[in-house]
Design an enzyme around this catalytic site. Structure first.
Site, short mmCIF file in Angstrom:
data_model
loop_
_atom_site.label_atom_id
_atom_site.label_comp_id
_atom_site.label_asym_id
_atom_site.label_seq_id
_atom_site.Cartn_x
_atom_site.Cartn_y
_atom_site.Cartn_z
N HIS A 119 0.86 -1.19 0.00
CA HIS A 119 0.00 0.00 0.00
C HIS A 119 0.90 1.24 0.00
O HIS A 119 2.13 1.12 -0.01
CB HIS A 119 -1.00 -0.03 1.16
CG HIS A 119 -0.39 -0.09 2.54
ND1 HIS A 119 0.54 0.82 3.00
CD2 HIS A 119 -0.59 -0.97 3.56
CE1 HIS A 119 0.87 0.52 4.24
NE2 HIS A 119 0.22 -0.59 4.61
N HIS A 161 3.97 1.59 2.36
CA HIS A 161 5.20 0.91 1.94
C HIS A 161 5.88 1.72 0.84
O HIS A 161 7.10 1.89 0.80
CB HIS A 161 4.90 -0.50 1.43
CG HIS A 161 4.12 -1.34 2.40
ND1 HIS A 161 2.94 -1.95 2.07
CD2 HIS A 161 4.36 -1.65 3.69
CE1 HIS A 161 2.49 -2.61 3.12
NE2 HIS A 161 3.32 -2.44 4.12
N CYS A 186 1.95 -11.40 19.24
CA CYS A 186 1.10 -10.85 18.18
C CYS A 186 1.71 -11.29 16.85
O CYS A 186 2.83 -10.89 16.53
CB CYS A 186 1.01 -9.32 18.23
SG CYS A 186 0.24 -8.64 16.75
N CYS A 223 2.51 -8.33 14.41
CA CYS A 223 3.79 -7.66 14.68
C CYS A 223 4.94 -8.65 14.66
O CYS A 223 6.10 -8.24 14.61
CB CYS A 223 3.80 -7.01 16.06
SG CYS A 223 2.67 -5.64 16.26
N CYS A 269 -3.73 -6.51 20.45
CA CYS A 269 -2.54 -5.73 20.10
C CYS A 269 -2.98 -4.30 19.75
O CYS A 269 -3.93 -4.11 18.98
CB CYS A 269 -1.85 -6.36 18.89
SG CYS A 269 -0.64 -5.28 18.11
N HIS A 327 -2.50 -3.79 15.79
CA HIS A 327 -3.33 -4.55 14.86
C HIS A 327 -4.79 -4.70 15.29
O HIS A 327 -5.61 -5.19 14.50
CB HIS A 327 -2.72 -5.93 14.60
CG HIS A 327 -1.44 -5.84 13.81
ND1 HIS A 327 -0.21 -5.72 14.40
CD2 HIS A 327 -1.23 -5.80 12.47
CE1 HIS A 327 0.71 -5.62 13.46
NE2 HIS A 327 0.13 -5.67 12.28
N LYS A 350 -3.55 5.26 11.22
CA LYS A 350 -2.47 4.68 10.43
C LYS A 350 -3.10 3.86 9.31
O LYS A 350 -3.93 3.00 9.57
CB LYS A 350 -1.62 3.76 11.30
CG LYS A 350 -0.50 3.10 10.50
CD LYS A 350 0.30 2.12 11.32
CE LYS A 350 1.40 1.50 10.47
NZ LYS A 350 1.58 0.08 10.66
N LYS A 372 -3.72 -2.25 5.48
CA LYS A 372 -4.58 -3.19 4.77
C LYS A 372 -5.51 -3.87 5.75
O LYS A 372 -6.69 -4.07 5.47
CB LYS A 372 -3.73 -4.25 4.07
CG LYS A 372 -3.03 -3.78 2.84
CD LYS A 372 -3.97 -3.54 1.68
CE LYS A 372 -4.42 -4.86 1.06
NZ LYS A 372 -5.23 -4.65 -0.12
N1 MSP Z 1 9.03 -7.17 7.85
C1 MSP Z 1 9.05 -6.13 8.80
C2 MSP Z 1 10.30 -5.28 8.66
C3 MSP Z 1 11.58 -6.04 8.79
S1 MSP Z 1 12.97 -5.01 8.57
C4 MSP Z 1 14.25 -5.94 9.06
C5 MSP Z 1 7.82 -5.24 8.61
N2 MSP Z 1 7.25 -5.29 7.43
S2 MSP Z 1 5.93 -4.49 7.01
O1 MSP Z 1 5.70 -4.88 5.65
O2 MSP Z 1 4.89 -4.75 7.95
O3 MSP Z 1 6.22 -2.98 7.15
C6 MSP Z 1 7.31 -2.40 6.55
C7 MSP Z 1 7.34 -0.92 6.68
O4 MSP Z 1 6.17 -0.30 6.17
C8 MSP Z 1 7.52 -0.41 8.11
O5 MSP Z 1 8.59 0.52 8.12
C9 MSP Z 1 6.24 0.30 8.39
O6 MSP Z 1 6.43 1.39 9.22
C10 MSP Z 1 5.85 0.77 7.01
N3 MSP Z 1 4.46 1.12 6.99
C11 MSP Z 1 3.38 0.29 7.10
N4 MSP Z 1 2.26 1.05 7.16
C12 MSP Z 1 2.60 2.37 7.09
C13 MSP Z 1 1.91 3.58 7.03
N5 MSP Z 1 0.60 3.65 7.11
N6 MSP Z 1 2.64 4.72 6.88
C14 MSP Z 1 4.00 4.70 6.73
N7 MSP Z 1 4.68 3.59 6.78
C15 MSP Z 1 4.00 2.42 7.07
O7 MSP Z 1 7.47 -4.50 9.52
#
Ligand code: MSP
Length: 528
Positions: free
Chosen positions: A21, A24, A130, A133, A155, A158, A305, A308
């Site tokens: 999304h 990311h 969780c 997380c 959590c 989530h 925040k 998905k």
């Molecule tokens: N797999 C772990 C990271 C491991 S790094 C050694 C993870 N993955 S994630 O896919 O859930 O999230 C990755 C990144 O996306 C995180 O930095 C998270 O902060 C970011 N984001 C997820 N949702 C977000 C927003 N709504 N806004 C900004 N960034 C966000 O965590």
């Protein structure tokens, strides 16, 4: 262009349990803008991104879809995560998947080293886990559930129930690193950025650190513990290691030396893993800690925040299909103070697209190129004697380049763009005041007309170079249209503010609208 200082920057590796999304996409773009800037400054740059494919979240999503986790990861990486990089025009140098052999082998070697040096021991653990997380939670981190989870503790991130787990597993002696970590934050105040993130981490570590459970035996989707194949490595311990396995830790020492230590760019929700666990792991292995850990904020949709799992997720291509990748990159980097949360709205995106990109920058470029075409047969004129207004533009360009570079050093991407944008604003004002269309009617003002259009074209030359890390597609079009020599990506960015680099006599060519008009109905409405 790789003789400069090493600049190695990473994004978190993403769980390919689901599709990306814009949250990311936001991290990807920020890392890419910083990497492109440093690459263009001649620094020895490397941008790493990738996917985090082990752990229970992946396992459960795959089984729910009747696939093995490997098949699920392959499918999502091919269909969604690699294409995301194209969608957002990310110039990454590498893409690591934690299921790759290079990662698994070096991660196992790292663990073995910690085991051999006494940093790992066997113990019992009971706690609330969780899966979202992929983390054990303290009771204080749980909140009361609502809706289907009323009456349960869930959590806070989530909003889903946690699971009580009891396991015998391996532990990392993280508690031993409390003092060294506090000393690190003290001695290197810019290790964790921004300041708010640093404060949070310091007060967390001051409360005391527990040892960390780093293996699981109730499922087998993960890297095997080398001395005990009944266990797999805890997914975070595995994932954090990607930052060094990708650059040759344990396999290509020369490359590892060349790149490490790097910079970890992360979202604030995963700050503790990166600013506490990760440096402790590195200290235990006798390796340098990162240069910096920078935590950016969250993209909020409707005040929450975006995610998905809460169904507020917006796919990056919903935006790029309408506005283009440059607009996506510009908008998120400009509108949000990097390091703080920022709200996304279609209205704001659309308004900035129109006012700043289309009317501000795009129009400026088209008008200047059109006037050179019309009044000088498409050849960039000579500049004559300078007047104060022309000098002012030169000074603005020099200051913008200097301020932008200083802001990038501080990870203040929004400030860097703000500094560069002073050139757009001043040049628009300059053209309105100088009225080249009036000068063009008076043959005695031919030299003055040349000076004004040279000044404007040279300002555009500097803008193309300075904005290319942010909006690479449209600046490349502008560069070609200006007939400027060499490739845009090869223009050194730290001297972009030096005046007079666009040679008089260059042949300009027609420039299509850099940011075409978007019909409200077809654009904003359809994309919702
Ligand atoms: N797999 C772990 C990271 C491991 S790094 C050694 C993870 N993955 S994630 O896919 O859930 O999230 C990755 C990144 O996306 C995180 O930095 C998270 O902060 C970011 N984001 C997820 N949702 C977000 C927003 N709504 N806004 C900004 N960034 C966000 O965590």
């Amino acid at each position: 262009m790789s003789s400069g200082a090493s600049f190695y920057i990473t994004t978190p590796i993403f769980y390919p349990s689901d599709v990306p999304h814009i949250g990311h996409g936001y991290t990807e773009v920020a890392a890419d803008v910083l990497a492109r800037w440093h690459r263009q400054a001649g620094d020895d740059t490397w941008l790493l991104t990738g996917t985090d494919e082990h752990g229970q979240k992946m396992l459960r999503t795959a089984s729910a879809n009747d696939m093995t986790p490997r098949e699920w990861a392959d499918r999502l990486v091919e269909s969604s995560w690699l294409p995301l990089l194209d969608t957002l025009d990310i110039a990454n140098d590498d893409f690591i998947r934690t299921t790759q052999e290079r990662h698994e082998t070096s991660a196992a070697a790292f663990l073995q080293k910690l085991y051999d040096t006494g940093f790992i021991y066997t113990g019992d653990y009971e706690g609330f886990y969780c899966v979202g997380c992929e983390e054990y939670k303290q009771p204080s981190e749980l909140v009361a559930g609502v809706g289907p989870f009323e009456g349960e503790r869930v959590c806070a991130i989530h909003s889903k129930p946690v699971e009580l787990l009891h396991e015998r597993n391996y532990f990392f002696r993280m508690s031993e690193f409390q003092e060294r970590l506090l000393a690190l934050y003290e001695e290197r105040p810019d290790f964790v950025q921004p300041e708010s993130a640093r404060n949070e981490v310091v007060s967390f570590v001051k409360q005391g650190l527990a040892d960390l459970s780093i293996s699981r035996s109730s499922f087998d989707w993960g890297i095997q513990i080398p001395w005990d194949p009944q266990h797999v490595v805890y997914v975070w311990f595995d994932a954090l290691l990607n930052y060094i396995t990708a650059i040759g830790y344990g396999q290509d020492e020369a490359n590892f030396e060349r790149r490490w230590p790097g910079i970890q760019l992360v979202g604030k929700d995963i700050l503790r893993f990166h600013a506490v666990i990760w440096p402790a792991m590195l200290m235990a292995a006798g390796l340098d800690v990162p240069k910096h850990v920078f935590a950016h904020g969250w993209l909020l949709v409707g005040g929450e925040k975006m995610s998905k799992s809460k169904l507020t997720g917006i796919a990056p291509n919903q935006i790029t299909d309408v506005f283009g990748s440059d607009a996506f990159r510009y908008y998120f980097m400009r509108a949000i103070t990097f390091g703080q949360d920022g709200s996304f709205s279609w209205e704001d995106l659309s308004a900035r697209y129109q006012a700043e990109l289309a009317n501000g920058f795009g129009n400026l470029a088209s008008r200047v190129v059109a006037m050179i075409t019309r009044y000088f047969d498409g050849v960039v004129p000579q500049s004559g004697a300078l007047q104060p207004a022309d000098e002012a533009i030169r000074a603005t360009v020099a200051a913008a380049a200097r301020d932008a570079d200083a802001a990038i050093e501080r990870f203040a991407i929004h400030e860097a763009i703000g500094a560069i944008w002073t050139v757009v604003e001043e040049l628009n004002g300059y053209i309105t005041e100088q009225e080249p269309w009036v000068l063009a009617k008076q043959p005695e003002n031919r030299e003055r007309l040349g000076t004004v259009l040279y000044t404007a074209a040279e300002g555009l030359r500097a803008l193309a170079v300075l904005l290319s890390p942010v909006i690479p597609k449209s600046t490349a079009k502008l560069w070609t249209s200006l007939g400027a020599p060499g490739a845009l990506a090869d223009q050194p960015i730290r001297t972009a503010g030096d005046w007079g680099q666009l040679p008089a006599g260059s042949a300009v060519s027609p420039l299509e609208a850099l940011f075409p008009r978007i019909e409200q109905e077809a654009g904003v409405g359809a994309a919702r």
